[in-house]
Design a protein around this motif. Sequence first.
Motif, PDB file in Angstrom:
ATOM      1  N   TYR A 280      18.776  18.129 -38.128  1.00  0.00           N
ATOM      2  CA  TYR A 280      17.991  18.129 -36.958  1.00  0.00           C
ATOM      3  C   TYR A 280      18.495  19.017 -35.918  1.00  0.00           C
ATOM      4  CZ  TYR A 280      21.346  14.764 -35.112  1.00  0.00           C
ATOM      5  OH  TYR A 280      22.549  14.175 -34.702  1.00  0.00           O
TER       6      TYR A 280
ATOM      7  N   GLY B 215      13.747  17.659 -34.018  1.00  0.00           N
ATOM      8  CA  GLY B 215      14.751  16.726 -33.938  1.00  0.00           C
ATOM      9  C   GLY B 215      14.256  15.606 -34.784  1.00  0.00           C
TER      10      GLY B 215
ATOM     11  N   TYR C 162      16.606  13.309 -36.508  1.00  0.00           N
ATOM     12  CA  TYR C 162      17.627  12.576 -35.479  1.00  0.00           C
ATOM     13  C   TYR C 162      18.037  11.105 -35.647  1.00  0.00           C
ATOM     14  CZ  TYR C 162      19.967  11.426 -31.106  1.00  0.00           C
ATOM     15  OH  TYR C 162      20.840  11.175 -30.080  1.00  0.00           O
TER      16      TYR C 162
ATOM     17  N   ASN D 196      22.831  18.698 -35.706  1.00  0.00           N
ATOM     18  CA  ASN D 196      23.428  17.362 -35.744  1.00  0.00           C
ATOM     19  C   ASN D 196      24.618  17.352 -34.899  1.00  0.00           C
ATOM     20  OD1 ASN D 196      21.639  17.700 -37.873  1.00  0.00           O
ATOM     21  ND2 ASN D 196      23.110  16.508 -39.328  1.00  0.00           N
TER      22      ASN D 196
ATOM     23  N   ARG E 208      13.967  14.228 -30.395  1.00  0.00           N
ATOM     24  CA  ARG E 208      13.605  13.556 -31.309  1.00  0.00           C
ATOM     25  C   ARG E 208      12.383  13.763 -32.286  1.00  0.00           C
ATOM     26  NH1 ARG E 208      16.633   8.345 -30.794  1.00  0.00           N
ATOM     27  NH2 ARG E 208      18.419   8.443 -29.395  1.00  0.00           N
TER      28      ARG E 208
ATOM     29  N   THR F 212      19.990  17.941 -26.208  1.00  0.00           N
ATOM     30  CA  THR F 212      20.235  16.442 -26.387  1.00  0.00           C
ATOM     31  C   THR F 212      18.821  15.497 -26.760  1.00  0.00           C
ATOM     32  OG1 THR F 212      20.272  15.667 -24.122  1.00  0.00           O
ATOM     33  CG2 THR F 212      22.040  16.550 -25.004  1.00  0.00           C
ATOM     34  N   GLU F 213      18.870  14.535 -27.270  1.00  0.00           N
ATOM     35  CA  GLU F 213      17.830  13.486 -27.299  1.00  0.00           C
ATOM     36  C   GLU F 213      16.282  14.330 -27.740  1.00  0.00           C
ATOM     37  OE1 GLU F 213      18.513  10.532 -27.663  1.00  0.00           O
ATOM     38  OE2 GLU F 213      20.459  10.577 -26.474  1.00  0.00           O
TER      39      GLU F 213
ATOM     40  N   PHE G 277      19.889  19.731 -32.108  1.00  0.00           N
ATOM     41  CA  PHE G 277      20.455  18.985 -30.965  1.00  0.00           C
ATOM     42  C   PHE G 277      20.414  20.079 -29.854  1.00  0.00           C
ATOM     43  CE2 PHE G 277      24.051  17.147 -28.601  1.00  0.00           C
ATOM     44  CZ  PHE G 277      23.492  15.823 -28.547  1.00  0.00           C
TER      45      PHE G 277
END
Length: 751
Positions: free
Chosen positions: A124, A115, A118, A50, A268, A265-266, A126
Amino acid sequence: MQVALGLLLLLSAGAGPGAEASVVHVKVGFETGTVDSGLAEPLKPSFSINGDGWVPGKNPTNSDCQPDPADNDNCWPESIGEQSVDGGRSVHSLTVRNVSWAREGDHVLEIYADGRNYGSSGTYAFRSELSAVQDEYVFLPGDYQLYSMSFWLDSSYDQVSKYSGLLMQWKMSPGYPHGALRISNLGDYRLYFRGYHLWEDNGDGKYIGQAKPQAWNDIKFFYKKSINSDGFVQVWLNGELVFDHTGPTLLKITDRGYTKFGQYTEIRDERIVYYDAVEFCHGADYQECLTEMGLSSLDEWLQLGDDAPVVGITRINDVEIGAAGAPSGGVTSPVGQNLTLVSEAFDREGVKWGTDGGVQQVEFFAGNCSLGVVAATGAAATTGAAANFTLSTGALSATDGSYLITAVVTDADGNAVKSEPSITVHVGNQAPVATLTSPAVGANFDADVDITVSATDADGSISSVDFFAGSTNLGTVTTSDAGDDTYTFTWSSPPDGAYSITAVATDNGGRNSSTSAVGITVGATLTNAELACTEDATLRQSSPTSNCNWGDNEVYGKPDAQNVAIAKFDISSLHSDAQLEVRSATVDIYVVGTKNLPGVFAIYATSGQSDWEETSVNYNNAPDRAAKLSTQAIDEADEEEYVSFDVTEYLAQLLAEASPPTTVSFWFESDDQDYHKLEFESRRDDKSHKPRLDVSWSDTPLPAAVDVADEQDLCATTNGTSLVSVPVSGELETTAPTSAPSAAPTPAPTP
């Protein structure tokens, strides 16, 4: 070729008089079956839940470990001898897998991240990475760095979510990365290289190409770390140079430069990336790095992992063939002469990184017709060593002709590569070359028609040029204009109608060749119309329900968040002439603003919604984008000018329908989605340069195109020797081909 895996070398060697340079060389292949890869100081797992980053510590009760402070001994990973590391959380993991399809050896590192929660209240991933942040591995300002690795994106990257994530990054701690390899999350496998203001910085970075899905991708970086103009970075993806930047490559100067690879990052969705054959070396002298890697040059480094065989034709009969191809004009051979073909072929590596290659065979072709196969023997077959392959065959032809000779090498892994360039062999008398230079296709005449041909003959002279309208011989010219290669004939007072114009040149040896056909009309009535735009608007992908009825229309190629434009035209006035032939049709837009150009923009047909209105249309309720019609390169110099997109064929098809539509809508977007932007005037607000549809049509259709028959019959039986046609299956590569794994990747662990 044997390669040691999991090896760390730290060297000090003289870089010049009175100077001393440190070189760091690390190779990680996971062949120990563990995440540490046998390194005395393992690379450091780095996770984030997270958005809260940490690393698994030696002391399991230590909950304060962060990814950056390298001087915190309690944060070194407990990964020595471990096959899998997850920091005690199920949403991410680093796991070494034993697989048959590894890029190198038999093991790969699987990096898993989940993720799916997310943006919600659930847990989730990260970050799920492996980093070289320890003192032993850091690079400094002024260092050169050679970095290579292979990554495999499994089918989880077919999923579509938002934005893009990181596969790799370079940092000067603390701060933002000064380099990042990013992968699109849209299921399109687009790769970007981001420099965070050092070069194009529009969210994702500079587009560098598409990764191969569910296959190994080899990527190499050559860096000079500098905050000044002497810096540079080059990137090769699967053997192709895809990025080349000269200038600053650092955002700041510190004494802690390090790298990471994995997922960040991102994230999802639930995603998996496999890594293998990771190797990097940095220091003040990159030549010293090459030496420590057992290499002699950058070219040799670039060839590492290239498992495509190489082949080139080196001799035809007694003519030596250089790297650039045959002598000007090709190779000549008398009619009936036997042919001797020689090629050199080798295979640097096998399908696995660092293994010996092997040549299986070389096959020679005339066009698509097989001349024969030469099997590899000795070292060429067992190690891929360079060797000559010689084929002696019968005569190509008992009559005059010209043939394109190529060689195709197949290696032990089944990769097939064709020689480039092909070599032309002329048997007997060479045919002349003839080109119709005027009139132009679609030209209309009210009186005499001047027909001009350029004709040459490499091994003789032009005897005559015959001019034709369809099958009718209009006349013959035997003398060129002013002694040059141009031959002109004037067709006097032709009757009204449509004609297919050709010319046939004949040389002093009796061989001839025809020009391509050009369709013209005589006495046709041409009508032009300029249709005004009736509706136009901008559509925003990032705000799909918003009506963007702005002052001007905008096209912006931002991946995942593009702006496109649409324009509608009323074509009902053309219905009465729909039975006539559309000669040309262009959509013209007046450019009033640009950014990040030059760039290429495309116009598309649309389908679905046709009664849209500019006051209410948005990205969701607009017509659907259909077939691409044409593209146009646009630069800043095009501002305050009209640019035209060709839509001739499409409009002709619409008007030829039994019940033609009353309106037609077009969709404009950036063709490469690389942050190129243009603005063009809208039809609204009484603008003076509105979008327009320019149409020209004729009451006399042009004749159908006529194909010129190929004079050669490459696979005919000649001189008692049958040249058996063997069509080449699939597309032959001229660069390294890809090979699918022999088994599917191991499924992701169940969270």
